[in-house]
Design a protein around this motif. Sequence first.
Motif, PDB file in Angstrom:
ATOM      1  N   PHE A   1      -2.601   8.494  15.437  1.00 43.12           N
ATOM      2  CA  PHE A   1      -2.902   7.174  14.863  1.00 43.12           C
ATOM      3  C   PHE A   1      -3.166   7.334  13.375  1.00 43.12           C
ATOM      4  CE2 PHE A   1      -6.603   9.209  16.715  1.00 43.12           C
ATOM      5  CZ  PHE A   1      -7.417   9.350  15.593  1.00 43.12           C
ATOM      6  N   ILE A   2      -3.354   6.209  12.693  1.00 42.36           N
ATOM      7  CA  ILE A   2      -3.698   6.227  11.276  1.00 42.36           C
ATOM      8  C   ILE A   2      -5.063   5.567  11.122  1.00 42.36           C
ATOM      9  CG2 ILE A   2      -3.080   5.171   9.062  1.00 42.36           C
ATOM     10  CD1 ILE A   2      -0.116   5.669  10.055  1.00 42.36           C
ATOM     11  N   SER A   3      -6.044   6.289  10.546  1.00 40.05           N
ATOM     12  CA  SER A   3      -7.417   5.749  10.536  1.00 40.05           C
ATOM     13  C   SER A   3      -7.646   4.719   9.440  1.00 40.05           C
ATOM     14  CB  SER A   3      -8.449   6.854  10.339  1.00 40.05           C
ATOM     15  OG  SER A   3      -7.980   8.059  10.778  1.00 40.05           O
ATOM     16  N   VAL A   4      -6.841   4.770   8.349  1.00 45.00           N
ATOM     17  CA  VAL A   4      -7.087   3.810   7.275  1.00 45.00           C
ATOM     18  C   VAL A   4      -6.527   2.453   7.685  1.00 45.00           C
ATOM     19  CG1 VAL A   4      -7.138   5.467   5.404  1.00 45.00           C
ATOM     20  CG2 VAL A   4      -4.950   4.502   6.127  1.00 45.00           C
ATOM     21  N   PRO A   5      -7.219   1.373   7.301  1.00 42.22           N
ATOM     22  CA  PRO A   5      -6.644   0.070   7.614  1.00 42.22           C
ATOM     23  C   PRO A   5      -5.369  -0.121   6.804  1.00 42.22           C
ATOM     24  CG  PRO A   5      -8.866  -0.118   6.639  1.00 42.22           C
ATOM     25  CD  PRO A   5      -8.454   1.300   6.540  1.00 42.22           C
TER      26      PRO A   5
ATOM     27  N   PRO B   1       3.549  -4.546   4.912  1.00 44.43           N
ATOM     28  CA  PRO B   1       3.762  -4.687   3.466  1.00 44.43           C
ATOM     29  C   PRO B   1       5.166  -5.219   3.160  1.00 44.43           C
ATOM     30  CG  PRO B   1       3.934  -2.384   4.105  1.00 44.43           C
ATOM     31  CD  PRO B   1       3.571  -3.142   5.343  1.00 44.43           C
ATOM     32  N   ASP B   2       5.342  -5.743   1.941  1.00 49.31           N
ATOM     33  CA  ASP B   2       6.686  -6.130   1.530  1.00 49.31           C
ATOM     34  C   ASP B   2       7.576  -4.895   1.600  1.00 49.31           C
ATOM     35  OD1 ASP B   2       6.090  -8.729   1.084  1.00 49.31           O
ATOM     36  OD2 ASP B   2       5.558  -8.444  -1.038  1.00 49.31           O
ATOM     37  N   ALA B   3       8.810  -5.112   1.978  1.00 55.55           N
ATOM     38  CA  ALA B   3       9.709  -3.997   2.270  1.00 55.55           C
ATOM     39  C   ALA B   3       9.912  -3.088   1.069  1.00 55.55           C
ATOM     40  CB  ALA B   3      11.046  -4.528   2.757  1.00 55.55           C
ATOM     41  N   HIS B   4       9.801  -3.644  -0.150  1.00 58.35           N
ATOM     42  CA  HIS B   4      10.096  -2.832  -1.326  1.00 58.35           C
ATOM     43  C   HIS B   4       8.833  -2.254  -1.967  1.00 58.35           C
ATOM     44  CE1 HIS B   4       9.045  -6.762  -2.811  1.00 58.35           C
ATOM     45  NE2 HIS B   4       8.831  -6.248  -4.011  1.00 58.35           N
ATOM     46  N   SER B   5       7.662  -2.529  -1.397  1.00 56.14           N
ATOM     47  CA  SER B   5       6.440  -2.095  -2.064  1.00 56.14           C
ATOM     48  C   SER B   5       6.137  -0.624  -1.798  1.00 56.14           C
ATOM     49  CB  SER B   5       5.255  -2.957  -1.626  1.00 56.14           C
ATOM     50  OG  SER B   5       4.993  -2.726  -0.258  1.00 56.14           O
ATOM     51  N   MET B   6       6.641  -0.096  -0.711  1.00 54.48           N
ATOM     52  CA  MET B   6       6.386   1.314  -0.393  1.00 54.48           C
ATOM     53  C   MET B   6       7.705   1.934   0.053  1.00 54.48           C
ATOM     54  SD  MET B   6       3.561   2.842   2.211  1.00 54.48           S
ATOM     55  CE  MET B   6       2.123   2.001   1.549  1.00 54.48           C
ATOM     56  N   PRO B   7       8.492   2.428  -0.897  1.00 54.76           N
ATOM     57  CA  PRO B   7       9.833   2.903  -0.536  1.00 54.76           C
ATOM     58  C   PRO B   7       9.780   4.107   0.409  1.00 54.76           C
ATOM     59  CG  PRO B   7       9.555   2.754  -2.928  1.00 54.76           C
ATOM     60  CD  PRO B   7       8.198   2.632  -2.321  1.00 54.76           C
ATOM     61  N   VAL B   8      10.647   4.096   1.403  1.00 53.40           N
ATOM     62  CA  VAL B   8      10.782   5.228   2.327  1.00 53.40           C
ATOM     63  C   VAL B   8      12.250   5.632   2.301  1.00 53.40           C
ATOM     64  CG1 VAL B   8      10.525   5.991   4.718  1.00 53.40           C
ATOM     65  CG2 VAL B   8       8.959   4.284   3.800  1.00 53.40           C
ATOM     66  N   ALA B   9      12.500   6.926   2.133  1.00 54.81           N
ATOM     67  CA  ALA B   9      13.886   7.399   2.102  1.00 54.81           C
ATOM     68  C   ALA B   9      14.586   7.009   3.390  1.00 54.81           C
ATOM     69  CB  ALA B   9      13.905   8.918   1.904  1.00 54.81           C
ATOM     70  N   LYS B  10      15.867   6.673   3.272  1.00 55.43           N
ATOM     71  CA  LYS B  10      16.616   6.185   4.437  1.00 55.43           C
ATOM     72  C   LYS B  10      16.593   7.197   5.586  1.00 55.43           C
ATOM     73  CE  LYS B  10      19.994   3.759   6.565  1.00 55.43           C
ATOM     74  NZ  LYS B  10      19.494   3.399   7.878  1.00 55.43           N
ATOM     75  N   ASN B  11      16.821   8.486   5.281  1.00 56.92           N
ATOM     76  CA  ASN B  11      16.822   9.512   6.322  1.00 56.92           C
ATOM     77  C   ASN B  11      15.476   9.575   7.039  1.00 56.92           C
ATOM     78  OD1 ASN B  11      19.417  10.348   6.013  1.00 56.92           O
ATOM     79  ND2 ASN B  11      18.916  12.025   4.606  1.00 56.92           N
ATOM     80  N   ASP B  12      14.388   9.509   6.237  1.00 54.67           N
ATOM     81  CA  ASP B  12      13.054   9.577   6.832  1.00 54.67           C
ATOM     82  C   ASP B  12      12.798   8.359   7.708  1.00 54.67           C
ATOM     83  OD1 ASP B  12      12.632  11.932   5.571  1.00 54.67           O
ATOM     84  OD2 ASP B  12      11.382  11.113   3.951  1.00 54.67           O
ATOM     85  N   ALA B  13      13.203   7.184   7.201  1.00 52.33           N
ATOM     86  CA  ALA B  13      12.994   5.962   7.979  1.00 52.33           C
ATOM     87  C   ALA B  13      13.743   6.043   9.305  1.00 52.33           C
ATOM     88  CB  ALA B  13      13.460   4.750   7.174  1.00 52.33           C
TER      89      ALA B  13
ATOM     90  N   PRO C   1       4.917   7.280   4.801  1.00 50.14           N
ATOM     91  CA  PRO C   1       3.856   7.419   3.786  1.00 50.14           C
ATOM     92  C   PRO C   1       2.458   7.195   4.361  1.00 50.14           C
ATOM     93  CG  PRO C   1       5.494   5.766   3.108  1.00 50.14           C
ATOM     94  CD  PRO C   1       5.938   6.299   4.423  1.00 50.14           C
ATOM     95  N   GLN C   2       2.338   6.239   5.275  1.00 47.48           N
ATOM     96  CA  GLN C   2       1.019   5.939   5.829  1.00 47.48           C
ATOM     97  C   GLN C   2       0.446   7.109   6.617  1.00 47.48           C
ATOM     98  OE1 GLN C   2       3.731   4.126   6.160  1.00 47.48           O
ATOM     99  NE2 GLN C   2       3.362   1.948   5.811  1.00 47.48           N
ATOM    100  N   GLY C   3       1.327   7.983   7.112  1.00 50.06           N
ATOM    101  CA  GLY C   3       0.860   9.078   7.956  1.00 50.06           C
ATOM    102  C   GLY C   3       0.484  10.329   7.190  1.00 50.06           C
ATOM    103  N   GLN C   4       0.740  10.332   5.855  1.00 53.59           N
ATOM    104  CA  GLN C   4       0.575  11.586   5.105  1.00 53.59           C
ATOM    105  C   GLN C   4      -0.864  12.108   5.019  1.00 53.59           C
ATOM    106  OE1 GLN C   4       3.199  13.471   4.451  1.00 53.59           O
ATOM    107  NE2 GLN C   4       4.279  11.768   5.420  1.00 53.59           N
TER     108      GLN C   4
END
Lengths: 211, 245
Positions: free
Chosen positions: B129-133, B138-150, B189-192
């Motif tokens: 899980f992710i402990s931070v709220p 989020p808006d799709a462009h606010s936190m870019p994730v590489a296509k392969n990772d996504a 990114p949220q899981g890092q």
Amino acid sequence: MAVTGAILVLYLVAHMLGNLKIFLGAGAFNAYAEWLRTVGEPAVPGRTVLTLTEIVLTVAVVLHIWSAVALARRAGKARPVKYAARPKAHASRYATHIMRYGGLTIALFVVWHLLDLTFGVVNPAGGAAAPYDRVVESFDLSRWYVTLFYFVAVIMVGLHLRHGIWSAFQTLGMTTHRTRGRIRVASALLSAVLVLGFLSVPVAVMIGVVK
Amino acid sequence: MKITLKVWRQKGPSDKGRLVSYVVDDVSPDMSFLEMLDVLNERLILTGDDPVAFDHDCREGICGMCSMVIDGTPHGPQRATTTCQLHMRHYKDGDTITIEPWRAAPFPVVKDLVVDRSAFDRIIQAGGFISVPAGSAPDAHSMPVAKNDADDAFDAATCIGCGACVAACPNGSAALFTGAKITHLGLLPQGQPERMARAKAMVEQMDAEGFGGCTNTGECVAVCPKGISLDVIGRMNADFLKSSK
């Protein structure tokens, strides 16, 4: 499992390359065997490097078997009740059979192999003979069953490595979505090269290229 | 169609259990596997017998409840398919089918074909899980994730936690499940922030539950109803080794 396996694979590569020196003739092969015993002299006493190699290999083999037994015991505990039905389509169980039972076959072969070519106890030329003569005598056509056993064991080693090498990369977390396929192909190729290299010597003895 | 079933019957966790044969006469090829079991159960109820207990919920292939090993294969012979989406048209008149529960010490049998999969929940509780709220999406462009990772994170996230991987594994290992959860969060990114601690805690919980060790046989992938790739195990091992340094 992965680390000890890697040590053993590296040794096998060196072992195969050493074997191929037999094609350079009896002199080169025997001199190579002698060099293995004297390498490092006079900085270190004779046989130092060889003895160290033997110790590392023995430790690696013991730890490799210990890991395998530990994994098999954990597997047994994790499934106390077996399935009644035999799986049909999905389960070749190839990896399990080739690693566990194949590994056992390889262990038995290594014992024979040492008695035959290292100590010469079961070698017709005897332990005192030159390494080249021991090889030629061991794979003599009259001992076809020994050669057959050698063939089966080497192919078993190849299959063991075909799964083992890429599996070691995976266990050490060195595979990703994009590299695993290539690592699998490379491990199959290295296994094939090792099998062909090891089998080339008995074949050469049988057809008289090496005599 | 007439189908002969050999079903694992076990009254409770302490019962020894045994395979019992039933003949189901009126099976339509259009029935799902679970509907065929429903027909059997209705008949058992009418004759005053105890119906066969089996887990099921959504019956549309997304919940992962329908845990049964059919002729030695979790979820049956159809690849990438849950039991509820397996249809009787894949069988022919006169077939005999053996049905057993998931077989693994960390999945004790509750009754008949129902096993307790709380061990998976405890692995998730250990760090899946992710402990931070994270707030609302989020808006799709606010936190870019590489296509392969996504893509890889999404593929791993399709795991429905059914446990077929454990059931098929000759070692009884839960590496595919745990690897899928670690990969899913570890690529985003949220899981890092908790990535390494998560891998360590989840792997340790997996071992503590009594699952076997992974030997990369690939049996899990062959039966996974969601086609999770063996790559997730490599990623789990990488994160776990890094976390142990």
